[in-house]
Design an enzyme around this catalytic site. Structure first.
Site, short mmCIF file in Angstrom:
data_model
loop_
_atom_site.label_atom_id
_atom_site.label_comp_id
_atom_site.label_asym_id
_atom_site.label_seq_id
_atom_site.Cartn_x
_atom_site.Cartn_y
_atom_site.Cartn_z
N SER A 107 30.65 -28.40 8.25
CA SER A 107 31.46 -27.14 8.14
C SER A 107 32.84 -27.18 8.23
O SER A 107 33.42 -28.03 7.50
CB SER A 107 30.75 -25.88 9.01
OG SER A 107 31.30 -24.76 8.52
N ASP A 162 23.62 -21.43 1.25
CA ASP A 162 24.74 -21.19 2.52
C ASP A 162 25.46 -19.85 2.22
O ASP A 162 26.26 -19.59 1.13
CB ASP A 162 25.66 -22.38 2.40
CG ASP A 162 26.60 -22.57 3.70
OD1 ASP A 162 26.80 -21.53 4.42
OD2 ASP A 162 27.04 -23.70 3.87
N HIS A 194 23.24 -22.51 5.77
CA HIS A 194 24.62 -23.16 6.65
C HIS A 194 24.09 -23.87 7.88
O HIS A 194 24.39 -23.46 8.98
CB HIS A 194 25.71 -22.17 7.22
CG HIS A 194 26.81 -22.62 7.50
ND1 HIS A 194 27.73 -23.56 6.58
CD2 HIS A 194 27.56 -22.73 8.61
CE1 HIS A 194 28.71 -23.84 7.20
NE2 HIS A 194 28.83 -23.51 8.42
#
Length: 216
Positions: A107, A162, A194
């Site tokens: 991320s 996601d 995610h």
């Protein structure tokens, strides 16, 4: 004589380095016996997308979900990149071949991995971006990418489901890298939200293993 390999793992927003340390236990191949791992924690600072709340964050993020066109905060990103580079420089100064240095991140850490690899002046073993995005858009940064850096391979993995860093933000990565003249392997994971999954980490292990330079 090379002193093994070095893997730097950069966590996501609000997470910590120690929470990610179990990842290294998945790398069971003998090639990783001499690997040094580093799981740093981001400094705590206010984050715009969370209404200025203070949390572990490598650089500022203006909006969540992150889309392919989200605004970026290049100045705080570049400060974070300098810190990553000083970690790599220390390793290289201690005798590690830069081609045995691998950056991986999830991320926000994936976005920082990408920027750190692109702006590092030497060719590294590789950069692995999980559920990340391209965290800059200025041509001034693109002009700073050295021919050596362009030879660092990139692995990009992203979950299609996601909702935090949208799949489209990940999909924008390979065309951007191609435009810069870099090699990227992109892997899409259907149904993955995610997060990281075991499949991704298994692939990461074999991807790094294929790129390790044997110390002769």
């Amino acid at each position: 004589m090379a002193s093994g390999s070095f893997i730097l793992w950069l966590h996501g927003l609000g997470d910590s380095g120690p929470a990610n340390e179990p990842i290294k236990s998945l790398f069971t191949s003998p090639q990783f016996a001499n690997t040094r791992w580093s799981f740093p924690s981001a400094p705590s600072q206010p984050v715009t997308c969370n209404y200025g709340a203070v949390m572990p964050s490598w650089f500022d993020i203006h909006e969540i979900p992150v889309t392919a066109n989200s605004p970026v905060d290049e100045s705080s990103l570049l400060k974070a990149v300098q810190n990553v580079h000083s970690v790599i420089d220390k390793e290289v100064a201690a005798g590690t071949d830069p081609k045995n240095v691998f950056l991986c991140g999830f991320s926000q850490g994936g976005a920082l991995t990408l920027a750190s690899v692109l702006l590092y002046p030497k060719t590294l073993g590789g950069g692995a971006v999980f559920s990340g995005w391209v965290p800059f858009n200025s041509s001034s940064i693109i002009e700073q990418i050295t021919p050596e850096a362009k030879r660092t391979p990139i692995l990009w993995s992203h979950g299609i489901a996601d909702g935090t860093v949208l799949f489209e933000a990940g999909q924008a990565g390979p065309p951007f890298l191609q435009h810069v003249g870099m090699n990227c392997e992109f892997k899409a994971y259907p149904g993955l939200a995610h997060s990281l999954n075991g499949q991704e980490l298994q692939h990461l292990e074999s991807w790094i293993k294929a790129r390790l330079q044997s110390s002769s």
